[in-house]
Write a protein that holds these residues in place. Structure first.
Motif, PDB file in Angstrom:
ATOM      1  N   ASP A   2       0.831  -1.206   0.000  1.00 11.73           N
ATOM      2  CA  ASP A   2       0.000   0.000   0.000  1.00 11.73           C
ATOM      3  C   ASP A   2       0.864   1.255   0.000  1.00 11.73           C
ATOM      4  OD1 ASP A   2      -1.570   2.264   1.446  1.00 11.73           O
ATOM      5  OD2 ASP A   2      -3.111   0.827   0.873  1.00 11.73           O
ATOM      6  N   PHE A   3       0.497   2.222  -0.823  1.00  9.77           N
ATOM      7  CA  PHE A   3       1.222   3.491  -0.847  1.00  9.77           C
ATOM      8  C   PHE A   3       0.306   4.684  -0.606  1.00  9.77           C
ATOM      9  CE2 PHE A   3      -0.332   3.011  -5.150  1.00  9.77           C
ATOM     10  CZ  PHE A   3      -0.664   4.301  -5.538  1.00  9.77           C
ATOM     11  N   VAL A   4      -1.009   4.501  -0.747  1.00  6.71           N
ATOM     12  CA  VAL A   4      -1.941   5.612  -0.557  1.00  6.71           C
ATOM     13  C   VAL A   4      -1.985   6.027   0.912  1.00  6.71           C
ATOM     14  CG1 VAL A   4      -4.335   6.336  -0.742  1.00  6.71           C
ATOM     15  CG2 VAL A   4      -3.321   4.940  -2.547  1.00  6.71           C
ATOM     16  N   THR A   5      -2.161   5.051   1.797  1.00  3.98           N
ATOM     17  CA  THR A   5      -2.290   5.354   3.226  1.00  3.98           C
ATOM     18  C   THR A   5      -1.028   5.983   3.798  1.00  3.98           C
ATOM     19  OG1 THR A   5      -3.892   3.569   3.487  1.00  3.98           O
ATOM     20  CG2 THR A   5      -2.823   4.388   5.478  1.00  3.98           C
ATOM     21  N   PRO A   6       0.170   5.420   3.567  1.00  2.97           N
ATOM     22  CA  PRO A   6       1.374   6.083   4.091  1.00  2.97           C
ATOM     23  C   PRO A   6       1.595   7.480   3.503  1.00  2.97           C
ATOM     24  CG  PRO A   6       1.856   3.818   3.511  1.00  2.97           C
ATOM     25  CD  PRO A   6       0.498   4.109   2.966  1.00  2.97           C
ATOM     26  N   SER A   7       1.206   7.667   2.248  1.00  2.00           N
ATOM     27  CA  SER A   7       1.419   8.974   1.614  1.00  2.00           C
ATOM     28  C   SER A   7       0.501  10.036   2.196  1.00  2.00           C
ATOM     29  CB  SER A   7       1.191   8.869   0.105  1.00  2.00           C
ATOM     30  OG  SER A   7       2.131   7.999  -0.490  1.00  2.00           O
ATOM     31  N   LEU A   8      -0.750   9.679   2.495  1.00  2.00           N
ATOM     32  CA  LEU A   8      -1.728  10.662   2.969  1.00  2.00           C
ATOM     33  C   LEU A   8      -1.731  10.813   4.487  1.00  2.00           C
ATOM     34  CD1 LEU A   8      -4.785   9.915   0.639  1.00  2.00           C
ATOM     35  CD2 LEU A   8      -3.064  11.713   0.420  1.00  2.00           C
ATOM     36  N   LEU A   9      -1.538   9.715   5.206  1.00  2.00           N
ATOM     37  CA  LEU A   9      -1.587   9.773   6.662  1.00  2.00           C
ATOM     38  C   LEU A   9      -0.209   9.869   7.304  1.00  2.00           C
ATOM     39  CD1 LEU A   9      -4.383   7.144   7.458  1.00  2.00           C
ATOM     40  CD2 LEU A   9      -4.591   9.598   7.037  1.00  2.00           C
TER      41      LEU A   9
END
Length: 284
Positions: A226-233
């Motif tokens: 996953d890259f969306v969650t680490p990037s946004l949160l």
């Protein structure tokens, strides 16, 4: 007669497998082969593409010790997310399987309810909740657990987002395993003098182990990529392999390095799948 029958069965098998084979070849094998090709190419600094001659430099760069903290952070997030999902999902799956009754379908629908909204929207919702002055920050601040700047861009925020996103993937396999589990074994264990803890360890856990392994696999693999969650949160200090790969195909303008890191991550996933395959049959 036997030859004609065998030929007919072969043609039937080809007819059944043909569309799926073509689909997988076009949209899985071909893109994967392109990524592998890019991973051995030389970076063209004038454009976001990779060119010949081929080289192993992208892999040497991806395996540089400087990336080790990102690798361990990625693995840590995935493992903590998997364990947290297991702790949260098991009681829920057990309750639905044993006490859901005619409301089982409704309860499972509630578990799947978050999937009705876009994953990106859900992550942005968590971003608003965890931001400085957000509901979570105000609630925790009221009990003396507030944090300057809120809980956004922290390891906690990343794990919370991953757990929220992948929890249903743990609940469903565990539910199947709990439904198949013979609950009379629990009563038999009590009759033989075993307590709750002993029964849970000796009877329940082995009985639902296939569901635990399947759910752990379904959570661990996508959480690692996953890259969306680490990037946004998360922030720079919460970068993962997935977010770094995303950066290389975007602002980093280094497709060979991004491809090499993607291939290495895929190798890690395949290793996990092979290890999982040796631990018993699937429940899916």
């Amino acid at each position: 007669m036997n030859r004609a029958l065998s030929r007919g069965r072969a043609l039937a098998a080809v007819g059944q497998l043909g569309p799926a084979t073509v689909w997988l070849g076009m949209f899985l094998v071909a893109p994967l082969a392109l990524v592998v090709q890019f991973s051995f190419a030389t970076r063209d600094t004038g454009a976001a593409r990779a060119v010949l001659p081929w080289t192993t430099l992208p892999y040497r760069t991806a395996l540089d010790p400087a990336f080790l903290p990102i690798f361990w952070r990625t693995l840590g997030y995935a493992v903590v997310t998997t364990l947290t999902c297991l702790v949260l999902a098991f009681p829920l799956a057990w309750f639905i399987a044993r006490h859901g009754g005619r409301f089982r379908t409704v309860l499972l629908a509630l578990v799947l309810l978050p999937f009705w909204a876009s994953y990106l929207v859900r992550v942005y919702a968590w971003k608003a909740l965890l931001d400085d002055g957000g509901p979570v920050d105000r609630l925790l601040g009221a009990v003396g657990l507030g944090r300057d700047g809120g809980y956004l861009f922290t390891d906690t925020a990343v794990v919370l987002g991953l757990v929220y996103g992948f929890l249903p993937f743990m609940v469903l396999p565990l539910y199947v395993a709990c439904v198949r589990f013979d609950h009379q074994l629990v009563e038999a264990s009590y009759d033989l003098g075993h307590g709750r803890l002993s029964t849970f360890v000796r009877v329940v856990l082995p009985g639902v182990l296939p569901g635990i392994l399947a759910g752990s696999l379904l959570v661990l693999v996508p959480a690692a990529g996953d890259f969306v969650t680490p990037s946004l949160l998360g922030g720079v200090d919460q970068s993962t392999f997935g977010s770094v790969i995303d950066d290389q195909f975007g602002a980093g303008n280094n497709w060979p390095l991004g491809s090499a890191m993607a291939v290495l991550l895929l190798v890690l996933v395949v290793f996990v799948l092979l290890a999982r395959g040796r631990r018993g049959e699937d429940v899916l």
